[in-house]
Design a protein around this motif. Structure first.
Motif, PDB file in Angstrom:
ATOM      1  N   LEU A   1       0.592  -1.021  -0.041  1.00 17.43           N
ATOM      2  CA  LEU A   1      -0.442  -0.174  -0.202  1.00 17.43           C
ATOM      3  C   LEU A   1       0.316   0.910  -0.141  1.00 17.43           C
ATOM      4  O   LEU A   1       0.523   1.768  -0.553  1.00 17.43           O
ATOM      5  N   PHE A   2       1.935   1.059   0.528  1.00 18.98           N
ATOM      6  CA  PHE A   2       2.448   2.287   1.077  1.00 18.98           C
ATOM      7  C   PHE A   2       3.340   3.052  -0.075  1.00 18.98           C
ATOM      8  O   PHE A   2       3.748   3.347  -0.672  1.00 18.98           O
ATOM      9  N   VAL A   3       3.908   1.061  -1.157  1.00 18.36           N
ATOM     10  CA  VAL A   3       5.440   1.657  -2.111  1.00 18.36           C
ATOM     11  C   VAL A   3       3.990   1.565  -3.439  1.00 18.36           C
ATOM     12  O   VAL A   3       4.217   2.816  -3.852  1.00 18.36           O
ATOM     13  N   THR A   4       2.758   1.598  -3.104  1.00 17.58           N
ATOM     14  CA  THR A   4       2.667   1.687  -4.633  1.00 17.58           C
ATOM     15  C   THR A   4       2.039   3.239  -4.167  1.00 17.58           C
ATOM     16  O   THR A   4       1.362   3.927  -5.225  1.00 17.58           O
ATOM     17  N   LEU A   5       1.698   3.980  -3.162  1.00 13.91           N
ATOM     18  CA  LEU A   5       1.452   5.146  -2.554  1.00 13.91           C
ATOM     19  C   LEU A   5       2.185   5.976  -3.535  1.00 13.91           C
ATOM     20  O   LEU A   5       2.296   7.459  -4.087  1.00 13.91           O
ATOM     21  N   LEU A   6       3.369   5.280  -3.148  1.00 10.27           N
ATOM     22  CA  LEU A   6       4.973   6.468  -2.994  1.00 10.27           C
ATOM     23  C   LEU A   6       5.029   6.319  -5.091  1.00 10.27           C
ATOM     24  O   LEU A   6       5.133   7.653  -4.734  1.00 10.27           O
ATOM     25  N   VAL A   7       4.775   5.372  -5.179  1.00  6.54           N
ATOM     26  CA  VAL A   7       5.374   5.405  -6.800  1.00  6.54           C
ATOM     27  C   VAL A   7       4.332   5.849  -7.202  1.00  6.54           C
ATOM     28  O   VAL A   7       3.786   6.796  -8.151  1.00  6.54           O
TER      29      VAL A   7
ATOM     30  N   VAL B   1      -9.915   6.320  -2.506  1.00  8.43           N
ATOM     31  CA  VAL B   1     -10.516   5.128  -2.866  1.00  8.43           C
ATOM     32  C   VAL B   1      -9.068   4.359  -3.341  1.00  8.43           C
ATOM     33  O   VAL B   1     -10.155   3.013  -3.968  1.00  8.43           O
ATOM     34  N   GLY B   2      -8.256   4.882  -3.960  1.00  8.70           N
ATOM     35  CA  GLY B   2      -7.365   3.848  -4.441  1.00  8.70           C
ATOM     36  C   GLY B   2      -6.859   3.077  -3.891  1.00  8.70           C
ATOM     37  O   GLY B   2      -5.679   1.639  -3.641  1.00  8.70           O
ATOM     38  N   ALA B   3      -6.031   3.431  -2.416  1.00 16.05           N
ATOM     39  CA  ALA B   3      -5.979   2.711  -1.459  1.00 16.05           C
ATOM     40  C   ALA B   3      -6.965   1.468  -0.818  1.00 16.05           C
ATOM     41  O   ALA B   3      -6.517   0.317  -1.132  1.00 16.05           O
ATOM     42  N   ILE B   4      -8.075   1.398  -0.626  1.00 13.76           N
ATOM     43  CA  ILE B   4      -8.989   1.029  -1.010  1.00 13.76           C
ATOM     44  C   ILE B   4      -9.707  -0.012  -1.805  1.00 13.76           C
ATOM     45  O   ILE B   4      -8.990  -1.476  -1.862  1.00 13.76           O
ATOM     46  N   PHE B   5      -8.798  -0.266  -3.380  1.00 15.93           N
ATOM     47  CA  PHE B   5      -8.943  -0.591  -4.282  1.00 15.93           C
ATOM     48  C   PHE B   5      -7.498  -1.812  -4.153  1.00 15.93           C
ATOM     49  O   PHE B   5      -7.705  -2.933  -4.181  1.00 15.93           O
TER      50      PHE B   5
ATOM     51  N   ILE C   1      -6.347   8.764  -8.256  1.00 10.96           N
ATOM     52  CA  ILE C   1      -5.655   9.802  -7.570  1.00 10.96           C
ATOM     53  C   ILE C   1      -5.363  10.929  -8.726  1.00 10.96           C
ATOM     54  O   ILE C   1      -5.838  11.863  -8.813  1.00 10.96           O
ATOM     55  N   ALA C   2      -5.158  10.295 -10.240  1.00  9.33           N
ATOM     56  CA  ALA C   2      -4.818  11.299 -11.469  1.00  9.33           C
ATOM     57  C   ALA C   2      -6.726  11.750 -11.979  1.00  9.33           C
ATOM     58  O   ALA C   2      -6.525  12.410 -12.118  1.00  9.33           O
ATOM     59  N   PHE C   3      -7.294  10.338 -11.256  1.00 15.51           N
ATOM     60  CA  PHE C   3      -8.622  11.130 -11.674  1.00 15.51           C
ATOM     61  C   PHE C   3      -9.736  12.441 -11.034  1.00 15.51           C
ATOM     62  O   PHE C   3      -9.755  13.635 -11.270  1.00 15.51           O
ATOM     63  N   MET C   4      -8.878  13.128  -9.568  1.00 14.46           N
ATOM     64  CA  MET C   4      -9.468  13.164  -8.646  1.00 14.46           C
ATOM     65  C   MET C   4      -8.234  14.899  -8.457  1.00 14.46           C
ATOM     66  O   MET C   4      -8.575  16.324  -8.738  1.00 14.46           O
ATOM     67  N   ILE C   5      -7.179  14.609  -9.413  1.00 13.31           N
ATOM     68  CA  ILE C   5      -6.120  15.228  -9.035  1.00 13.31           C
ATOM     69  C   ILE C   5      -6.855  16.496 -10.840  1.00 13.31           C
ATOM     70  O   ILE C   5      -6.614  17.463 -10.581  1.00 13.31           O
ATOM     71  N   GLY C   6      -7.106  15.744 -11.825  1.00 12.85           N
ATOM     72  CA  GLY C   6      -7.287  15.949 -12.826  1.00 12.85           C
ATOM     73  C   GLY C   6      -8.912  17.418 -12.722  1.00 12.85           C
ATOM     74  O   GLY C   6      -9.023  18.059 -13.745  1.00 12.85           O
ATOM     75  N   ARG C   7      -9.769  16.893 -11.951  1.00  9.55           N
ATOM     76  CA  ARG C   7     -10.453  18.026 -11.598  1.00  9.55           C
ATOM     77  C   ARG C   7     -10.418  19.070 -10.636  1.00  9.55           C
ATOM     78  O   ARG C   7     -11.153  19.978 -10.963  1.00  9.55           O
ATOM     79  N   ILE C   8      -9.173  18.946 -10.806  1.00 15.36           N
ATOM     80  CA  ILE C   8      -8.753  19.779  -9.790  1.00 15.36           C
ATOM     81  C   ILE C   8      -8.537  21.996 -10.693  1.00 15.36           C
ATOM     82  O   ILE C   8      -7.769  21.044 -11.462  1.00 15.36           O
ATOM     83  N   ASP C   9      -9.644  22.798 -10.384  1.00 12.41           N
ATOM     84  CA  ASP C   9     -10.019  23.936 -11.006  1.00 12.41           C
ATOM     85  C   ASP C   9      -8.582  24.228 -11.175  1.00 12.41           C
ATOM     86  O   ASP C   9      -7.939  25.161 -10.658  1.00 12.41           O
ATOM     87  N   GLY C  10      -7.862  24.762 -12.262  1.00 11.12           N
ATOM     88  CA  GLY C  10      -7.129  25.217 -12.559  1.00 11.12           C
ATOM     89  C   GLY C  10      -6.445  27.167 -12.316  1.00 11.12           C
ATOM     90  O   GLY C  10      -6.264  26.681 -11.736  1.00 11.12           O
ATOM     91  N   SER C  11      -8.183  27.009 -12.307  1.00 11.41           N
ATOM     92  CA  SER C  11      -8.344  28.555 -11.071  1.00 11.41           C
ATOM     93  C   SER C  11      -7.813  28.921  -9.733  1.00 11.41           C
ATOM     94  O   SER C  11      -7.692  29.669  -9.403  1.00 11.41           O
ATOM     95  N   LEU C  12      -7.954  27.323  -9.581  1.00 14.96           N
ATOM     96  CA  LEU C  12      -7.642  27.346  -7.924  1.00 14.96           C
ATOM     97  C   LEU C  12      -6.345  27.432  -7.544  1.00 14.96           C
ATOM     98  O   LEU C  12      -5.869  27.953  -6.768  1.00 14.96           O
TER      99      LEU C  12
ATOM    100  N   PHE D   1      -3.961   0.863  -9.988  1.00  8.15           N
ATOM    101  CA  PHE D   1      -5.550   1.303  -9.237  1.00  8.15           C
ATOM    102  C   PHE D   1      -5.651   1.884  -7.949  1.00  8.15           C
ATOM    103  O   PHE D   1      -6.118   2.120  -7.639  1.00  8.15           O
ATOM    104  N   MET D   2      -4.019   2.677  -7.787  1.00  3.35           N
ATOM    105  CA  MET D   2      -3.557   3.664  -6.975  1.00  3.35           C
ATOM    106  C   MET D   2      -3.304   4.774  -7.992  1.00  3.35           C
ATOM    107  O   MET D   2      -3.733   6.020  -7.867  1.00  3.35           O
ATOM    108  N   VAL D   3      -2.810   4.793  -9.044  1.00  2.37           N
ATOM    109  CA  VAL D   3      -3.091   5.840  -9.903  1.00  2.37           C
ATOM    110  C   VAL D   3      -4.338   6.396 -10.500  1.00  2.37           C
ATOM    111  O   VAL D   3      -4.453   7.640 -10.502  1.00  2.37           O
ATOM    112  N   GLY D   4      -5.119   5.309 -11.118  1.00  2.00           N
ATOM    113  CA  GLY D   4      -6.098   6.000 -12.115  1.00  2.00           C
ATOM    114  C   GLY D   4      -6.928   7.051 -10.670  1.00  2.00           C
ATOM    115  O   GLY D   4      -7.549   7.904 -11.065  1.00  2.00           O
TER     116      GLY D   4
END
Lengths: 355, 282
Positions: free
Chosen positions: B75-81, B211-215, B171-182, B166-169
């Motif tokens: 879990l730790f390494v998947t998050l780290l990588v 979600v990634g950690a649960i997967f 997280i990338a989805f949530m980060i991609g949703r962050i509005d650039g104006s923020l 399963f960790m990347v997906g």
């Protein structure tokens, strides 16, 4: 105070801002009027340091800040859609800049609290501090966004269409409040908008931008009455603009007195204020530009009548309800439109006002 | 009243499915874990013998501890990588098509079978495997590193490679949703890139991490194939114990291991959901 000199910026070879220069003085409210795609937001981003210009410089109090990163400029930027941090409450949103800025952050929480509370009181958000941004209304979001910028005491505050997402009532109230807040703080505001009424009402000084260029700069009243550039006249939405081959014919027909021969000779475009046109029945004797009445639009304190000339040009006539009763016009009927020679503004081939 | 009926009608297939294929088997598993197990048969006479045996045996309790250790490491390494990769895809790639293309690239290994993916590590990690050969050729090591294969390390390497996506997906989805104006606003308010990451991007990407950690958790805790293929059956996880017990018809014992695994998973998922309110964030 703020000076922009010869700033240009292109995206993939398409110019967005071209050779823009202007000044904003200390303690001044400047409005920048431009239609969407005119390059006004790009210009604002360049000033804020969020974009780097291809050419030109941005000076702040005489210092060149063109290459200074955004976070070191101390220029406040209020985003169009507020851009509030959704995971923070109102208080923490406002305190963000004080706590987390790279240069000189405030570590003393009681000082943060004091400054945030003062700003909250200034923008009228008392009692909303602990609410999350999803729980407050559009107008309150606007205030949080403004407070978040003002609390950092920026040298100048840039506002990108700050009232665009508000309903009409709220917009009017915020217009006055923005001016009050600014004069209380004594900080310069540069307010970008696509709404001519907002630009006219708020600015002590006004810039008009079109296709990436500043076409005119001046005092709003003057720019409204006698715009020196045809693009400004168009932006004001207060003029009927005649151009092209039939220009002389239209002017001859519609002008009730004698046209200025010297001016009409040089003119390529003419602008006539909508509220300076009279409508009369199109009898054989009546002088006036013949136009078919299409429809009217009642706007409370005024009414706008829409006409179509024989060559398909749409002409608008505006009557203020305080000055006269509503006219009884019949749709699809031809009327004669007439105006006085002194009300005509003449523009040359470069779209510049003829003196 | 009518709409209430319709709601139940629409819900009934899902509820039926969950009742028959999740709730009922779960109850059955708990029930069977208390049955009396003899060498070749099992009787529905309630006893706690299997539970006592499980927790008093070094083999089984050790397997539980090993499973938890490997799970937390993976879990730790998947998050780290995975996090930097997700950050790159979600924040630095502005083109949505390219973003999708890169995420699809992450799942390319899934186009082959699970076993091939796991077994492909053997020629890589073995004593005479690719890694040892390359390291020896370039003179970094004199003798091959033996710890690379048929150890806990090889199991962890294999699992990280398989589950990191399963960790990347999420997280990338949530980060991609962050509005650039923020991000722009934070920069304009004077925050440095690091502060923006710590104060804006990281908290806003937390639902993706959860979600990634649960997967990853659900998949790693139920694992048995990677462990047996890459450890040469030396590393036994609870999943492997269940397989062995089922194979030797020791249903009660397998059920105990199953219940324990389910409790670990459910506890973790519950704790994660307490930390971040997914319903508010997604």
């Amino acid at each position: 105070m703020l000076e922009v000199k010869g700033v240009s910026k292109s995206f993939s070879g398409v110019p967005a801002v071209e050779d823009v220069s202007f000044k904003v003085e200390q303690n001044e409210y400047v409005t920048l009027l431009g239609s969407s795609g005119s390059g006004k937001s790009v210009l604002l981003r360049i000033i804020a340091g969020l974009l780097t210009p291809d050419a030109g410089v941005v000076l702040l109090n005489g210092e060149d800040v063109t290459d200074l990163p955004c976070h070191e400029r101390r220029i406040g930027f209020v985003q169009q859609k507020y851009a509030l941090f959704p995971h923070l409450n109102v208080f923490d949103n406002i305190a963000f800049g004080l706590r987390h800025r790279e240069v000189d952050p405030i570590k003393n929480e009681s000082l943060v609290k004091q400054k945030v509370s003062e700003t909250i009181a200034l923008v009228g958000l008392i009692g909303q501090e602990s609410k999350m941004t999803g729980q407050i209304s559009g107008g309150q979001k606007q205030r949080v966004s403004l407070a978040r910028t003002l609390v950092t005491e920026p040298k100048i505050c840039l506002l990108d269409e700050p009232l665009g997402a508000l309903d009409a009532n709220l917009r009017e109230r915020m217009t006055i409040e923005l001016q009050n807040i600014r004069s209380e703080l004594g900080v310069s505001f540069m307010h970008v908008t696509g709404n001519e009424f907002e630009a006219l009402a708020m600015g002590q000084n006004m810039l008009v931008m079109s296709e990436g260029r500043i076409v005119e700069q001046g005092i709003p009243q003057q720019m409204y009455a006698t715009p020196s550039d045809l693009i400004t006249a168009k932006s004001m939405h207060n003029f009927n603009i005649f151009s092209g081959d039939d220009l002389h014919k239209h002017m001859e027909a519609g002008t009730s007195d004698k046209l200025s021969a010297a001016k009409i000779k040089k003119a390529m475009h003419c602008a006539i204020p909508m509220d300076r046109i009279d409508i009369v029945a199109a009898s054989a004797k009546a002088k006036g530009l013949r136009a078919e009445f299409l429809t009217s639009e009642f706007l409370g304190n005024k009414i706008i009548y829409f006409f179509k000339t024989e060559d398909g040009h749409v002409c608008e006539v505006e009557d203020h309800m305080s000055l006269r009763e509503r006219r009884e016009l019949t749709a699809s009927t031809t009327y004669a439109l007439k105006w006085k020679s002194k009300d005509i503004l003449y523009y040359d081939e470069n779209k510049q006002l003829l003196g | 009243m009518k709409s209430n009926k319709r709601t139940w009608l629409l819900l009934s297939p899902g509820i039926t499915w969950i009742l028959f294929f999740l709730v009922a088997p779960l109850i059955m598993m708990i029930y069977v874990s208390f049955w009396t197990q003899t060498t070749f048969s099992i009787k529905p006479e309630l006893t706690v013998t299997s539970w006592v045996n499980f927790f008093s045996s070094d083999t089984y309790f050790g397997a539980l501890l090993r499973t938890i250790r490997i799970w937390l490491t993976v879990l730790f390494v998947t998050l780290l990588v995975g996090y930097p990769v997700a950050l790159y895809i979600g924040q630095f790639i502005k083109n949505k098509t390219l973003q999708t293309a890169l995420l699809v690239t992450c799942v390319i290994p899934f186009w082959t079978s699970f076993l091939i993916r796991v077994l492909a590590w053997r020629p890589m990690l073995g004593k005479e495997g690719a890694i040892n050969i390359v390291l020896q050729k370039i003179g970094i090591i004199d003798a091959p590193i033996e710890v690379l294969l048929f150890t806990e390390l090889s199991v962890i390497i294999g699992m990280v490679q398989i589950y990191v996506v399963f960790m990347v997906g999420p997280i990338a989805f949530m980060i991609g949703r962050i509005d650039g104006s923020l991000i722009e606003s934070a920069r304009d308010l004077g925050a440095s890139s690091w502060t923006i990451f710590r104060r804006i991007i990281l908290p806003l990407s937390m639902p993706g991490v959860i979600v990634g950690a649960i997967f990853v958790t659900v998949m790693v805790l139920g694992e048995f194939a990677t462990a047996s293929a890459l450890s040469g059956r030396k590393v036994n996880l609870l999943g492997n114990i269940i397989i062995t017990q089922v194979g030797s018809l020791k249903w009660a014992f397998a059920a105990v291991a199953g219940v324990v695994l389910t409790i670990v998973m459910a506890t973790f998922v519950a704790v994660m959901l307490r930390i971040v309110n997914l319903r508010n964030q997604l």
